[in-house]
Design an enzyme around this catalytic site. Structure first.
Site, PDB file in Angstrom:
ATOM      1  CD  GLN A  19     -93.541  72.070  40.377  1.00 27.10           C
ATOM      2  OE1 GLN A  19     -92.623  72.005  41.193  1.00 27.10           O
ATOM      3  NE2 GLN A  19     -93.372  72.510  39.145  1.00 27.10           N
ATOM      4  CD  GLU A  79     -89.219  55.315  65.536  1.00 22.85           C
ATOM      5  OE1 GLU A  79     -89.888  54.279  65.528  1.00 22.85           O
ATOM      6  OE2 GLU A  79     -89.503  56.315  66.198  1.00 22.85           O
ATOM      7  CB  THR A  92     -83.631  53.669  55.663  1.00 19.37           C
ATOM      8  OG1 THR A  92     -83.283  52.302  55.407  1.00 19.37           O
ATOM      9  CG2 THR A  92     -82.522  54.351  56.442  1.00 19.37           C
ATOM     10  CD  GLU A  96     -73.090  51.505  68.784  1.00 19.53           C
ATOM     11  OE1 GLU A  96     -72.109  51.144  68.091  1.00 19.53           O
ATOM     12  OE2 GLU A  96     -73.499  50.889  69.786  1.00 19.53           O
ATOM     13  N   PRO A  97     -72.224  56.103  65.874  1.00 19.48           N
ATOM     14  CG  PRO A  97     -70.532  57.397  66.833  1.00 19.48           C
ATOM     15  CD  PRO A  97     -71.484  56.276  67.136  1.00 19.48           C
ATOM     16  N   GLY A 108     -76.365  52.253  61.944  1.00 20.16           N
ATOM     17  CA  GLY A 108     -77.751  52.672  62.121  1.00 20.16           C
ATOM     18  C   GLY A 108     -78.710  51.563  61.743  1.00 20.16           C
ATOM     19  CB  ILE A 152     -79.522  60.121  71.189  1.00 15.70           C
ATOM     20  CG1 ILE A 152     -78.509  58.986  70.959  1.00 15.70           C
ATOM     21  CG2 ILE A 152     -80.573  59.736  72.231  1.00 15.70           C
ATOM     22  CD1 ILE A 152     -79.049  57.761  70.219  1.00 15.70           C
ATOM     23  N   GLY A 191     -93.350  79.718  43.055  1.00 13.22           N
ATOM     24  CA  GLY A 191     -92.203  80.361  43.707  1.00 13.22           C
ATOM     25  C   GLY A 191     -92.423  80.562  45.195  1.00 13.22           C
TER      26      GLY A 191
HETATM   27  C1  LIG Z   1     -82.529  63.419  62.946  1.00 11.03           C
HETATM   28  C2  LIG Z   1     -82.329  61.995  63.317  1.00 11.03           C
HETATM   29  C3  LIG Z   1     -82.837  61.522  64.512  1.00 11.03           C
HETATM   30  C4  LIG Z   1     -82.600  60.197  64.889  1.00 11.03           C
HETATM   31  N1  LIG Z   1     -83.034  59.750  66.118  1.00 11.03           N
HETATM   32  C5  LIG Z   1     -82.590  58.543  66.584  1.00 11.03           C
HETATM   33  C6  LIG Z   1     -82.855  58.135  67.932  1.00 11.03           C
HETATM   34  O1  LIG Z   1     -83.513  58.844  68.695  1.00 11.03           O
HETATM   35  N2  LIG Z   1     -82.330  56.959  68.357  1.00 11.03           N
HETATM   36  C7  LIG Z   1     -81.586  56.142  67.553  1.00 11.03           C
HETATM   37  O2  LIG Z   1     -81.153  55.083  67.986  1.00 11.03           O
HETATM   38  N3  LIG Z   1     -81.347  56.503  66.252  1.00 11.03           N
HETATM   39  C8  LIG Z   1     -81.818  57.669  65.767  1.00 11.03           C
HETATM   40  N4  LIG Z   1     -81.542  58.052  64.470  1.00 11.03           N
HETATM   41  C9  LIG Z   1     -80.736  57.187  63.635  1.00 11.03           C
HETATM   42  C10 LIG Z   1     -81.516  56.562  62.510  1.00 11.03           C
HETATM   43  O3  LIG Z   1     -82.356  55.558  63.012  1.00 11.03           O
HETATM   44  C11 LIG Z   1     -80.509  56.059  61.476  1.00 11.03           C
HETATM   45  O4  LIG Z   1     -79.951  57.196  60.841  1.00 11.03           O
HETATM   46  C12 LIG Z   1     -81.136  55.142  60.453  1.00 11.03           C
HETATM   47  O5  LIG Z   1     -81.534  53.942  61.057  1.00 11.03           O
HETATM   48  C13 LIG Z   1     -80.198  54.841  59.302  1.00 11.03           C
HETATM   49  O6  LIG Z   1     -78.940  54.474  59.775  1.00 11.03           O
HETATM   50  P1  LIG Z   1     -77.622  55.181  59.197  1.00 11.03           P
HETATM   51  O7  LIG Z   1     -77.847  56.634  59.184  1.00 11.03           O
HETATM   52  O8  LIG Z   1     -76.473  54.660  59.995  1.00 11.03           O
HETATM   53  O9  LIG Z   1     -77.520  54.689  57.726  1.00 11.03           O
HETATM   54  P2  LIG Z   1     -76.839  53.314  57.254  1.00 11.03           P
HETATM   55  O10 LIG Z   1     -77.357  52.187  58.031  1.00 11.03           O
HETATM   56  O11 LIG Z   1     -75.377  53.485  57.219  1.00 11.03           O
HETATM   57  O12 LIG Z   1     -77.401  53.227  55.773  1.00 11.03           O
HETATM   58  C14 LIG Z   1     -76.942  54.111  54.743  1.00 11.03           C
HETATM   59  C15 LIG Z   1     -77.838  53.885  53.514  1.00 11.03           C
HETATM   60  O13 LIG Z   1     -77.729  52.523  53.068  1.00 11.03           O
HETATM   61  C16 LIG Z   1     -78.999  51.929  53.047  1.00 11.03           C
HETATM   62  N5  LIG Z   1     -78.851  50.538  53.433  1.00 11.03           N
HETATM   63  C17 LIG Z   1     -78.274  50.039  54.548  1.00 11.03           C
HETATM   64  N6  LIG Z   1     -78.307  48.699  54.537  1.00 11.03           N
HETATM   65  C18 LIG Z   1     -78.934  48.336  53.400  1.00 11.03           C
HETATM   66  C19 LIG Z   1     -79.297  47.078  52.813  1.00 11.03           C
HETATM   67  N7  LIG Z   1     -79.057  45.916  53.428  1.00 11.03           N
HETATM   68  N8  LIG Z   1     -79.927  47.076  51.623  1.00 11.03           N
HETATM   69  C20 LIG Z   1     -80.210  48.245  51.000  1.00 11.03           C
HETATM   70  N9  LIG Z   1     -79.901  49.464  51.497  1.00 11.03           N
HETATM   71  C21 LIG Z   1     -79.275  49.500  52.689  1.00 11.03           C
HETATM   72  C22 LIG Z   1     -79.839  52.703  54.045  1.00 11.03           C
HETATM   73  O14 LIG Z   1     -81.220  52.568  53.789  1.00 11.03           O
HETATM   74  C23 LIG Z   1     -79.320  54.111  53.809  1.00 11.03           C
HETATM   75  O15 LIG Z   1     -79.958  54.636  52.678  1.00 11.03           O
HETATM   76  C24 LIG Z   1     -81.858  59.345  64.041  1.00 11.03           C
HETATM   77  C25 LIG Z   1     -81.373  59.826  62.834  1.00 11.03           C
HETATM   78  C26 LIG Z   1     -81.585  61.127  62.454  1.00 11.03           C
HETATM   79  C27 LIG Z   1     -81.025  61.617  61.139  1.00 11.03           C
END
Ligand SMILES: Cc1cc2nc3c(=O)[nH]c(=O)nc-3n(C[C@H](O)[C@H](O)[C@H](O)COP(=O)(O)OP(=O)(O)OC[C@H]3O[C@@H](n4cnc5c(N)ncnc54)[C@H](O)[C@@H]3O)c2cc1C
Length: 444
Positions: A336, A363, A365, A127-128, A131, A157, A340
């Site tokens: 690398q 899926e 981080t 969601e916004p 994640g 999504i 260039g």
């Molecule tokens: C191009 C793209 C396609 C995607 N496709 C889908 C999809 O099809 N369906 C879907 O549901 N989602 C999708 N996503 C969402 C994706 O799964 C999330 O972006 C991802 O899970 C990370 O969530 P976030 O971006 O909200 O980061 P956040 O959860 O806000 O995290 C921000 C940072 O903090 C770190 N962090 C968070 N919690 C902790 C912790 N406890 N300890 C240490 N570090 C932490 C994270 O690793 C990250 O570096 C997609 C994202 C992108 C960019």
């Protein structure tokens, strides 16, 4: 028994995917990347060629292939374009909650359509404002008779702009965390479903990413995938099966980058000879190969485990974590080596560099994978060696007592520093760390 030999059918599938990747995906990749456009004609060709939907069981009209086969095919397509691979294989992610659910009616209704009619399914936990922390999602599912009414916005999504169906995760109460999460199979043509604008991205521009708004969307009970309290587990079970495949994205991208760099290193001359002759370049290539091979082994292992019906959660995390980080490192080194030119849009590595960056984010981080692996180590892992304080001392092999002067005396170990003491009693104080007698434990 360990055996990494592919069956004749798997080799044929791999060759078919490689041919498709080189003839259909690679030539089109740069175009869709520049246009930031979803490659529908290529996806359609992939569907017609039987590259998509491999995991739909035969009883629902699919080929019934396993995750090892999915890993083989994904590596090939990702080697040509990780973005296009995301577009082609995202439906497998979207479908997985349906495949894993016990909703036989929904399986019989939807899976044959997906297998035969080029229908796309997206996956929606994010969601916004959420994640990584799936348990804190906010999209609400309000019971209304046997139906549920969904309200909220799912974000990021993949394939959302073209999806026919979406596996939506929601909650009956945002405050109840895991206990409230449920899942539904939603048709995008239903009233109240609105697809947002395409989100402009750094890489993977051959894949479509949007937000999906759900306003009073009525989901009939026939489309419930997981009742409240069961949705979180379903999402995690889904990831345990899809994360090895994200590993294969990394393997494919890394392999391609290594091969481009190898080609360049053989031809590019500096100081009178091809750069392949310099040990600095050879060592880079060796490490790139080592990382690619290691990543493949890990992804195959996790995929195999899943195919055997084992819980692959931990190895799926290890595979995804390692392969995606390795891919980033390999692509960086490939750039690398190409100097260039590697940095230009005329060479393919710049695009791989942008594309693989996403693999460490979606899926789960890399940080989330670390959390899962560490959680396993701290809570479930069973060590084979004894605890440090129980480290055995064999009198026969004690270098400090070769003349066996201490024979017959009890052996005590300081639990703090490991000092071993012979005597009928522990010493009053450890001569190394000065901890009192109570720090000593008798070794039996
Ligand atoms: C191009 C793209 C396609 C995607 N496709 C889908 C999809 O099809 N369906 C879907 O549901 N989602 C999708 N996503 C969402 C994706 O799964 C999330 O972006 C991802 O899970 C990370 O969530 P976030 O971006 O909200 O980061 P956040 O959860 O806000 O995290 C921000 C940072 O903090 C770190 N962090 C968070 N919690 C902790 C912790 N406890 N300890 C240490 N570090 C932490 C994270 O690793 C990250 O570096 C997609 C994202 C992108 C960019």
């Amino acid at each position: 028994m360990l055996d990494f030999t592919l069956t004749p059918e798997q080799i044929k599938l791999q060759e078919k995917a490689r041919q498709f990747a080189m003839e259909e995906v690679l030539p089109a990749a740069a175009y869709y990347d520049v246009k930031d456009e979803i490659p529908m004609p290529i996806m359609r060709k992939a569907f017609d060629a039987g590259i998509m939907n491999g995991d739909i069981p035969k009883e629902y009209g699919g080929p019934g292939l396993g995750l090892v086969e999915a890993a083989l095919v994904t590596e090939e397509i990702a080697a040509a374009c990780p973005g296009l691979a995301t577009s082609i294989f995202d439906s497998a992610l979207g479908m997985e909650p349906l495949l894993l659910s016990k909703n036989e009616g929904a399986k019989r209704k939807y899976l044959p359509r997906i297998a035969k009619d080029f229908k796309q399914t997206s996956f929606a936990t994010s969601e916004p404002t959420m994640g990584s922390d799936v348990s804190s999602l906010r999209c609400t599912a309000t019971p209304d008779g046997e139906d549920y009414i969904l309200n909220g916005t799912k974000y990021w999504i993949t394939n959302g702009g073209i999806a026919d169906y979406v596996s939506v995760f929601a909650t009956i109460d945002p405050k109840s965390q895991h206990a409230g999460i449920c899942a539904f199979f939603v048709e995008t043509k239903w009233d109240g479903v609105t697809i947002g604008r395409t989100i402009p991205k750094m890489g993977q521009r051959c894949s479509n990413t949007v937000g999906i708004n759900l306003k009073n969307v009525r989901v009939p009970k026939e489309n419930i995938l997981a009742m409240p309290g069961k949705g979180f587990v379903l999402a995690m079970q889904t990831f345990a099966r899809t994360r090895p495949i994200i590993g294969s994205f990394g393997v494919g991208a890394a392999r391609a980058a290594m091969e481009y760099a190898l080609d360049y290193a053989k031809k590019r001359k500096t100081f009178g000879m091809a750069i392949q002759n310099y040990q600095a370049i050879q060592f880079k290539l060796a490490e790139m190969y080592q990382k690619t091979e290691t990543a493949r082994l890990l992804t195959w292992k996790a995929a195999w485990e899943s195919d055997q019906g084992k819980d692959a959660t931990v190895n799926a995390s290890i595979a995804k974590f390692y392969a995606t980080e390795a891919a980033q490192e390999v692509v960086d080194e490939a750039l690398q080596i190409c100097g260039g030119y590697g940095y230009t849009r005329m060479f393919p590595i710049e695009k791989l560099y942008r594309d693989v960056r996403l693999l460490r984010i979606y899926e789960g981080t890399s940080e989330v994978q670390r959390i899962i692996i560490a959680g396993h180590l701290l809570n479930n892992y069973r060590s084979s060696v004894p605890q440090l304080e129980n480290l055995p001392v064999h009198r026969e092999f004690d270098p400090l007592d070769e003349d066996h002067a201490n024979a017959g005396k009890a052996i005590w170990r300081c639990r703090i520093c490991g000092h071993v003491h012979y005597g009928d009693e522990a010493p009053e104080e450890c001569p190394y760390c000065f901890f009192p007698k109570t720090a000593f434990k008798e070794i039996t």
